[in-house]
Motif scaffolding. Structure first.
Motif, PDB file in Angstrom:
ATOM      1  N   ILE A   2       0.840  -1.202   0.000  1.00 54.81           N
ATOM      2  CA  ILE A   2       0.000   0.000   0.000  1.00 54.81           C
ATOM      3  C   ILE A   2       0.875   1.253   0.000  1.00 54.81           C
ATOM      4  CG2 ILE A   2      -1.596   1.373   1.396  1.00 54.81           C
ATOM      5  CD1 ILE A   2      -2.968  -1.214   2.193  1.00 54.81           C
ATOM      6  N   SER A   3       1.928   1.243   0.782  1.00 56.75           N
ATOM      7  CA  SER A   3       2.834   2.391   0.819  1.00 56.75           C
ATOM      8  C   SER A   3       3.378   2.702  -0.568  1.00 56.75           C
ATOM      9  CB  SER A   3       3.979   2.123   1.796  1.00 56.75           C
ATOM     10  OG  SER A   3       3.486   1.996   3.125  1.00 56.75           O
ATOM     11  N   ALA A   4       3.687   1.640  -1.323  1.00 53.74           N
ATOM     12  CA  ALA A   4       4.203   1.840  -2.685  1.00 53.74           C
ATOM     13  C   ALA A   4       3.156   2.474  -3.584  1.00 53.74           C
ATOM     14  CB  ALA A   4       4.652   0.496  -3.262  1.00 53.74           C
ATOM     15  N   GLN A   5       1.890   2.083  -3.424  1.00 56.16           N
ATOM     16  CA  GLN A   5       0.824   2.662  -4.244  1.00 56.16           C
ATOM     17  C   GLN A   5       0.571   4.121  -3.871  1.00 56.16           C
ATOM     18  OE1 GLN A   5      -0.363   1.354  -6.793  1.00 56.16           O
ATOM     19  NE2 GLN A   5      -0.282  -0.863  -6.618  1.00 56.16           N
ATOM     20  N   LEU A   6       0.683   4.429  -2.597  1.00 56.61           N
ATOM     21  CA  LEU A   6       0.481   5.816  -2.177  1.00 56.61           C
ATOM     22  C   LEU A   6       1.570   6.724  -2.713  1.00 56.61           C
ATOM     23  CD1 LEU A   6      -0.663   5.359   1.544  1.00 56.61           C
ATOM     24  CD2 LEU A   6      -2.066   5.531  -0.523  1.00 56.61           C
ATOM     25  N   GLU A   7       2.762   6.183  -2.858  1.00 58.64           N
ATOM     26  CA  GLU A   7       3.875   6.990  -3.351  1.00 58.64           C
ATOM     27  C   GLU A   7       3.676   7.455  -4.789  1.00 58.64           C
ATOM     28  OE1 GLU A   7       7.492   4.864  -2.802  1.00 58.64           O
ATOM     29  OE2 GLU A   7       7.399   4.941  -0.599  1.00 58.64           O
ATOM     30  N   VAL A   8       2.890   6.692  -5.561  1.00 58.50           N
ATOM     31  CA  VAL A   8       2.636   7.112  -6.950  1.00 58.50           C
ATOM     32  C   VAL A   8       1.387   7.985  -7.057  1.00 58.50           C
ATOM     33  CG1 VAL A   8       3.797   5.082  -7.875  1.00 58.50           C
ATOM     34  CG2 VAL A   8       1.318   5.012  -7.535  1.00 58.50           C
ATOM     35  N   GLY A   9       0.746   8.267  -5.912  1.00 61.64           N
ATOM     36  CA  GLY A   9      -0.346   9.224  -5.912  1.00 61.64           C
ATOM     37  C   GLY A   9      -1.745   8.661  -5.833  1.00 61.64           C
ATOM     38  N   LEU A  10      -1.897   7.351  -5.720  1.00 59.03           N
ATOM     39  CA  LEU A  10      -3.235   6.774  -5.630  1.00 59.03           C
ATOM     40  C   LEU A  10      -3.834   7.026  -4.251  1.00 59.03           C
ATOM     41  CD1 LEU A  10      -2.744   3.359  -7.474  1.00 59.03           C
ATOM     42  CD2 LEU A  10      -3.803   5.441  -8.345  1.00 59.03           C
ATOM     43  N   THR A  11      -5.150   7.142  -4.221  1.00 55.75           N
ATOM     44  CA  THR A  11      -5.842   7.398  -2.959  1.00 55.75           C
ATOM     45  C   THR A  11      -6.719   6.231  -2.526  1.00 55.75           C
ATOM     46  OG1 THR A  11      -7.712   8.437  -4.111  1.00 55.75           O
ATOM     47  CG2 THR A  11      -5.893   9.874  -3.405  1.00 55.75           C
ATOM     48  N   ALA A  12      -6.651   5.112  -3.261  1.00 50.40           N
ATOM     49  CA  ALA A  12      -7.434   3.928  -2.900  1.00 50.40           C
ATOM     50  C   ALA A  12      -6.707   2.681  -3.397  1.00 50.40           C
ATOM     51  CB  ALA A  12      -8.833   3.989  -3.510  1.00 50.40           C
ATOM     52  N   VAL A  13      -6.908   1.573  -2.693  1.00 49.47           N
ATOM     53  CA  VAL A  13      -6.322   0.293  -3.086  1.00 49.47           C
ATOM     54  C   VAL A  13      -7.383  -0.791  -2.948  1.00 49.47           C
ATOM     55  CG1 VAL A  13      -3.995   0.950  -2.361  1.00 49.47           C
ATOM     56  CG2 VAL A  13      -5.502  -0.232  -0.740  1.00 49.47           C
ATOM     57  N   LYS A  14      -7.131  -1.910  -3.629  1.00 51.97           N
ATOM     58  CA  LYS A  14      -7.976  -3.095  -3.455  1.00 51.97           C
ATOM     59  C   LYS A  14      -7.079  -4.268  -3.091  1.00 51.97           C
ATOM     60  CE  LYS A  14      -9.980  -5.406  -6.889  1.00 51.97           C
ATOM     61  NZ  LYS A  14     -10.930  -5.765  -7.976  1.00 51.97           N
ATOM     62  N   MET A  15      -7.538  -5.086  -2.153  1.00 55.59           N
ATOM     63  CA  MET A  15      -6.709  -6.153  -1.616  1.00 55.59           C
ATOM     64  C   MET A  15      -7.503  -7.453  -1.489  1.00 55.59           C
ATOM     65  SD  MET A  15      -6.693  -4.985   2.403  1.00 55.59           S
ATOM     66  CE  MET A  15      -6.119  -6.570   3.026  1.00 55.59           C
ATOM     67  N   ASN A  16      -6.777  -8.562  -1.379  1.00 51.08           N
ATOM     68  CA  ASN A  16      -7.396  -9.840  -1.078  1.00 51.08           C
ATOM     69  C   ASN A  16      -7.928  -9.839   0.343  1.00 51.08           C
ATOM     70  OD1 ASN A  16      -6.900 -11.164  -3.507  1.00 51.08           O
ATOM     71  ND2 ASN A  16      -4.899 -11.900  -2.852  1.00 51.08           N
ATOM     72  N   ALA A  17      -9.056 -10.495   0.550  1.00 54.72           N
ATOM     73  CA  ALA A  17      -9.536 -10.710   1.908  1.00 54.72           C
ATOM     74  C   ALA A  17      -8.818 -11.892   2.548  1.00 54.72           C
ATOM     75  CB  ALA A  17     -11.044 -10.964   1.912  1.00 54.72           C
ATOM     76  N   SER A  18      -8.564 -12.933   1.729  1.00 57.92           N
ATOM     77  CA  SER A  18      -7.997 -14.161   2.282  1.00 57.92           C
ATOM     78  C   SER A  18      -7.576 -15.077   1.148  1.00 57.92           C
ATOM     79  CB  SER A  18      -9.034 -14.878   3.146  1.00 57.92           C
ATOM     80  OG  SER A  18     -10.060 -15.422   2.318  1.00 57.92           O
ATOM     81  N   GLY A  19      -6.977 -16.207   1.538  1.00 64.77           N
ATOM     82  CA  GLY A  19      -6.780 -17.305   0.609  1.00 64.77           C
ATOM     83  C   GLY A  19      -7.997 -18.222   0.676  1.00 64.77           C
ATOM     84  N   ARG A  20      -7.776 -19.516   0.534  1.00 64.54           N
ATOM     85  CA  ARG A  20      -8.879 -20.476   0.609  1.00 64.54           C
ATOM     86  C   ARG A  20      -9.502 -20.456   2.005  1.00 64.54           C
ATOM     87  NH1 ARG A  20      -7.426 -26.363  -1.381  1.00 64.54           N
ATOM     88  NH2 ARG A  20      -7.169 -25.115  -3.284  1.00 64.54           N
ATOM     89  N   MET A  21     -10.836 -20.485   2.057  1.00 70.93           N
ATOM     90  CA  MET A  21     -11.548 -20.446   3.335  1.00 70.93           C
ATOM     91  C   MET A  21     -12.306 -21.749   3.562  1.00 70.93           C
ATOM     92  SD  MET A  21     -11.135 -17.436   4.858  1.00 70.93           S
ATOM     93  CE  MET A  21     -12.563 -17.221   5.921  1.00 70.93           C
ATOM     94  N   SER A  22     -12.441 -22.132   4.825  1.00 64.21           N
ATOM     95  CA  SER A  22     -13.287 -23.273   5.177  1.00 64.21           C
ATOM     96  C   SER A  22     -14.747 -22.902   4.966  1.00 64.21           C
ATOM     97  CB  SER A  22     -13.063 -23.660   6.641  1.00 64.21           C
ATOM     98  OG  SER A  22     -11.704 -23.947   6.891  1.00 64.21           O
ATOM     99  N   PRO A  23     -15.625 -23.903   4.678  1.00 65.10           N
ATOM    100  CA  PRO A  23     -17.049 -23.583   4.496  1.00 65.10           C
ATOM    101  C   PRO A  23     -17.653 -22.877   5.712  1.00 65.10           C
ATOM    102  CG  PRO A  23     -16.587 -25.793   3.698  1.00 65.10           C
ATOM    103  CD  PRO A  23     -15.339 -25.317   4.383  1.00 65.10           C
ATOM    104  N   ILE A  24     -17.255 -23.332   6.899  1.00 62.02           N
ATOM    105  CA  ILE A  24     -17.613 -22.634   8.132  1.00 62.02           C
ATOM    106  C   ILE A  24     -16.289 -22.215   8.762  1.00 62.02           C
ATOM    107  CG2 ILE A  24     -18.736 -22.762  10.384  1.00 62.02           C
ATOM    108  CD1 ILE A  24     -20.676 -22.897   8.044  1.00 62.02           C
ATOM    109  N   ALA A  25     -15.958 -20.961   8.610  1.00 62.10           N
ATOM    110  CA  ALA A  25     -14.624 -20.482   8.994  1.00 62.10           C
ATOM    111  C   ALA A  25     -14.422 -20.520  10.503  1.00 62.10           C
ATOM    112  CB  ALA A  25     -14.426 -19.069   8.478  1.00 62.10           C
ATOM    113  N   SER A  26     -13.188 -20.792  10.897  1.00 59.80           N
ATOM    114  CA  SER A  26     -12.826 -20.720  12.307  1.00 59.80           C
ATOM    115  C   SER A  26     -12.671 -19.262  12.714  1.00 59.80           C
ATOM    116  CB  SER A  26     -11.522 -21.471  12.559  1.00 59.80           C
ATOM    117  OG  SER A  26     -10.453 -20.814  11.895  1.00 59.80           O
ATOM    118  N   VAL A  27     -12.640 -19.036  14.014  1.00 60.66           N
ATOM    119  CA  VAL A  27     -12.409 -17.682  14.513  1.00 60.66           C
ATOM    120  C   VAL A  27     -11.057 -17.173  14.024  1.00 60.66           C
ATOM    121  CG1 VAL A  27     -12.025 -16.304  16.598  1.00 60.66           C
ATOM    122  CG2 VAL A  27     -13.886 -17.985  16.526  1.00 60.66           C
TER     123      VAL A  27
END
Length: 221
Positions: free
Chosen positions: A133-158
Motif C-alpha cells: 500500500i505504501s508503494a501505491q500511495l507513493e505514486v499518488g493513488l488514494t485507494a487500493v484493493k486487496m485480497n480478503a484471504s486465501g482459501r476459506m473453510s465452508p464454516i470459517a474458524s475464529v
C-alpha cells in the motif's frame, strides 16, 4: 458493406483469450474474451459463434449481438457471455476504424474528464499489505484493493475470520482516514462466512466488498 472474412483466437498465458476479426476491406478488430480458468472453453464457443458472423456485415453490431445471445435455445452463462463480449468488442473496434472515430463517440461520447483509480495490492499477509500500500500511495493513488484471504473453510474458524480482519486493519492503519481500501473476496466465502465477516470489517470502513460469494448466490446476501 464491410464483410467479416476471418475470426481467430489467441490464448495468452496465464489466463487471457484475445479475439481477432478481419474484414474483406482489410480492417481488423480486437477484443478480449478471457474467462479465468475456462478460456479454452470460451475459445470453442467463439469458434461456434463465428459460424454466425463470417460473411456478414461487420457493422451490424446490435443485430449480431442479438443473434449470438438469443438465437439458440440455451442462453447465458459466463462462457457464452465471455465469448460474445470478445466478439462484440472486436466489432466495435472495426466500427471505430471504419468511421475513423473513437468508439466512445459512437457510443454517445465521453461522460467524465477525470476518474478516480485504485491500485491492486496483494493482501495475503498483513506486513505485505502495509508495504504494498505504501508503494501505491507513493505514486499518488488514494485507494487500493486487496485480497480478503486465501482459501476459506465452508464454516470459517475464529482464527480465519480474525486473519481477514487483521489484513484490513493493517491496510487502514497505512491508509489513514482520508484514503480507501476495497476488499476482494474472490467468491471464496460461503454465505455464512460472508455474513459473519462483513460486520467485523465495518469499523475499518471498506470502500466496497467485491464478490463475497459466487455470483449465483449474490441474491442471498
Amino acid at each position: 458493406m464491410t464483410r467479416i472474412s476471418r475470426i481467430e483466437t489467441f490464448l495468452v498465458a496465464p489466463r487471457w483469450l484475445f479475439v481477432r476479426i478481419e474484414t474483406d476491406s482489410g480492417i481488423v478488430g480486437w477484443g478480449e474474451a478471457s474467462c479465468e480458468g475456462r478460456s479454452e472453453t470460451v475459445r470453442t464457443a467463439v469458434d461456434q459463434l463465428s459460424e454466425l458472423l463470417i460473411g456478414n456485415d461487420a457493422l451490424r453490431i446490435e443485430d449480431h449481438w442479438q443473434v449470438m445471445t438469443k438465437g439458440s435455445f440455451y442462453r447465458g452463462g459466463p462462457i457464452l457471455a465471455s465469448a460474445v463480449s470478445g466478439l462484440d468488442q472486436a466489432l466495435w473496434d472495426i466500427a471505430g476504424k471504419h468511421f475513423n472515430t473513437p468508439v466512445h463517440q459512437l457510443l454517445g461520447g465521453h461522460v467524465r474528464d477525470r476518474i478516480r483509480m485504485y491500485g491492486w495490492v496483494g493482501g495475503d499477509e498483513p506486513n505485505e499489505v502495509a508495504d504494498q500500500i505504501s508503494a501505491q500511495l507513493e505514486v499518488g493513488l488514494t485507494a487500493v484493493k486487496m485480497n480478503a484471504s486465501g482459501r476459506m473453510s465452508p464454516i470459517a474458524s475464529v482464527a480465519e475470520l480474525d486473519g481477514v480482519v487483521r489484513r484490513v486493519a493493517a491496510a487502514r492503519e497505512v491508509l489513514g482516514d482520508h484514503r480507501d481500501v476495497a476488499v476482494d473476496f474472490h467468491g471464496r466465502f460461503s454465505l455464512a462466512n460472508a455474513r459473519r465477516v462483513a460486520p467485523l470489517l465495518e469499523p475499518y470502513r471498506p470502500f466496497f466488498l467485491e464478490e463475497p460469494v459466487v455470483p449465483e448466490n449474490t441474491h442471498l446476501l
